[in-house]
Design an enzyme around this catalytic site. Structure first.
Site, PDB file in Angstrom:
ATOM      1  N   ASP A  74       0.822  -1.206   0.000  1.00 23.66           N
ATOM      2  CA  ASP A  74       0.000   0.000   0.000  1.00 23.66           C
ATOM      3  C   ASP A  74       0.863   1.265   0.000  1.00 23.66           C
ATOM      4  O   ASP A  74       2.086   1.218   0.129  1.00 23.66           O
ATOM      5  CB  ASP A  74      -1.017  -0.010   1.148  1.00 23.66           C
ATOM      6  CG  ASP A  74      -0.370   0.002   2.524  1.00 23.66           C
ATOM      7  OD1 ASP A  74       0.541   0.808   2.749  1.00 23.66           O
ATOM      8  OD2 ASP A  74      -0.798  -0.790   3.386  1.00 23.66           O
ATOM      9  N   TYR A  75       0.195   2.396  -0.140  1.00 21.12           N
ATOM     10  CA  TYR A  75       0.845   3.697  -0.323  1.00 21.12           C
ATOM     11  C   TYR A  75       1.842   4.011   0.799  1.00 21.12           C
ATOM     12  O   TYR A  75       2.909   4.584   0.555  1.00 21.12           O
ATOM     13  CB  TYR A  75      -0.245   4.769  -0.369  1.00 21.12           C
ATOM     14  CG  TYR A  75       0.201   6.144  -0.812  1.00 21.12           C
ATOM     15  CD1 TYR A  75       0.526   6.409  -2.142  1.00 21.12           C
ATOM     16  CD2 TYR A  75       0.265   7.195   0.102  1.00 21.12           C
ATOM     17  CE1 TYR A  75       0.916   7.674  -2.556  1.00 21.12           C
ATOM     18  CE2 TYR A  75       0.655   8.469  -0.298  1.00 21.12           C
ATOM     19  CZ  TYR A  75       0.968   8.701  -1.625  1.00 21.12           C
ATOM     20  OH  TYR A  75       1.340   9.961  -2.021  1.00 21.12           O
TER      21      TYR A  75
END
Length: 265
Positions: A116-117
């Site tokens: 994820d980011y």
């Protein structure tokens, strides 16, 4: 004339996934092409987003044939993803993606799974759909180092050892995620590096890679993950690869990968 295949089987691939894996289009772009009626299967236009295709089907965007060359040699690279990049080809919100940092010659490569980011570390990418699928759906060990904002309690250790099923697994998930429940397999291994009420550090090994799995697991126990870094996948390690840089697999890593791909696992 070939029949358009819509029933699911082990040899079928969702159309938008097939297009994105075998062209320079992202899945979102593939969806738009399908919606606009520009995609044909066996010379028949399709607009159904859920349709699946097999290797026997003929897929075209306009007049351009979209087909995987199964005879070509595959390439695998390692990328050390920094925080603040998405593992996707393009982001509709304009956020930075890994392909903004990778050399343009890798623009058609397929990421093996996601980080994820806010996470960082090892991302494998390949130019082979078959290799990507086998690695993504394998039980090869993924090793992470985490920093959480509290104690690793006996309850957390119990869940790591024996697994956990949550009807409500929204804690730690993305606010827009449609996933509400999740089953967590027992961790392959874990090592508590430090344990304190302010924050703790732990090293864990998993055999799967579900959507924000670790954030959801620890979120259930009221623990927010402050740092998350993947540094190994199936025995392939970052070693000293700098953040934001990539490298090809070594000869030994390719040898081990071929043994895995040719095994019955």
């Amino acid at each position: 004339m070939k029949k358009i295949i819509t029933e699911e089987s082990d040899n079928l691939t969702r159309l938008n996934k097939f297009i994105s894996h075998n062209s320079n289009y992202s899945r979102r772009e593939a969806d738009k092409l399908i919606e606009d009626g520009r995609v044909t299967i066996n010379n028949k236009p399709v607009t159904d987003m859920s349709i699946k295709v097999s290797e026997k089907d003929t897929v075209r965007i306009g007049k351009k044939l979209i087909k995987e060359d199964k005879n070509k040699m595959y390439t695998v690279i390692i990328y050390n993803k920094p925080k603040g990049e998405l593992v996707t080809k393009k982001d509709p919100e304009g956020r930075r993606v890994i392909f903004d940092s990778l050399d343009k010659k890798f623009k058609h490569f397929i990421p093996v799974g996601r980080l994820d980011y806010a996470s960082e570390g090892l991302v494998l990418l390949t130019d082979s759909v078959d290799v990507a699928n086998k690695l993504m759906h394998s039980n090869l060990e993924r090793i992470y180092k985490l920093k959480v904002n509290g104690f690793i309690t006996p309850n957390v250790e119990e869940a790591m050892l024996h697994g956990l099923t949550l009807e409500d697994a929204r804690a730690g998930g993305h606010e827009k995620s449609k996933i509400t429940s999740m089953t967590f397999e027992p961790f392959i291994a874990y090592q508590i590096i430090s344990n304190d009420r302010k924050y703790s550090k732990i090293k864990v090994g998993l055999s799967e890679g579900k959507n924000r799995e670790l954030r959801r697991f620890f979120g259930h126990f009221g623990l927010d993950i402050l740092d998350l870094k993947r540094f190994e996948f199936g025995g392939i390690s970052l070693n000293n690869l700098p953040t934001g840089k990539s490298r090809y697999l070594t000869k030994d890593e390719y040898k081990d990968l071929r043994l895995f791909l040719n095994s019955d696992e």
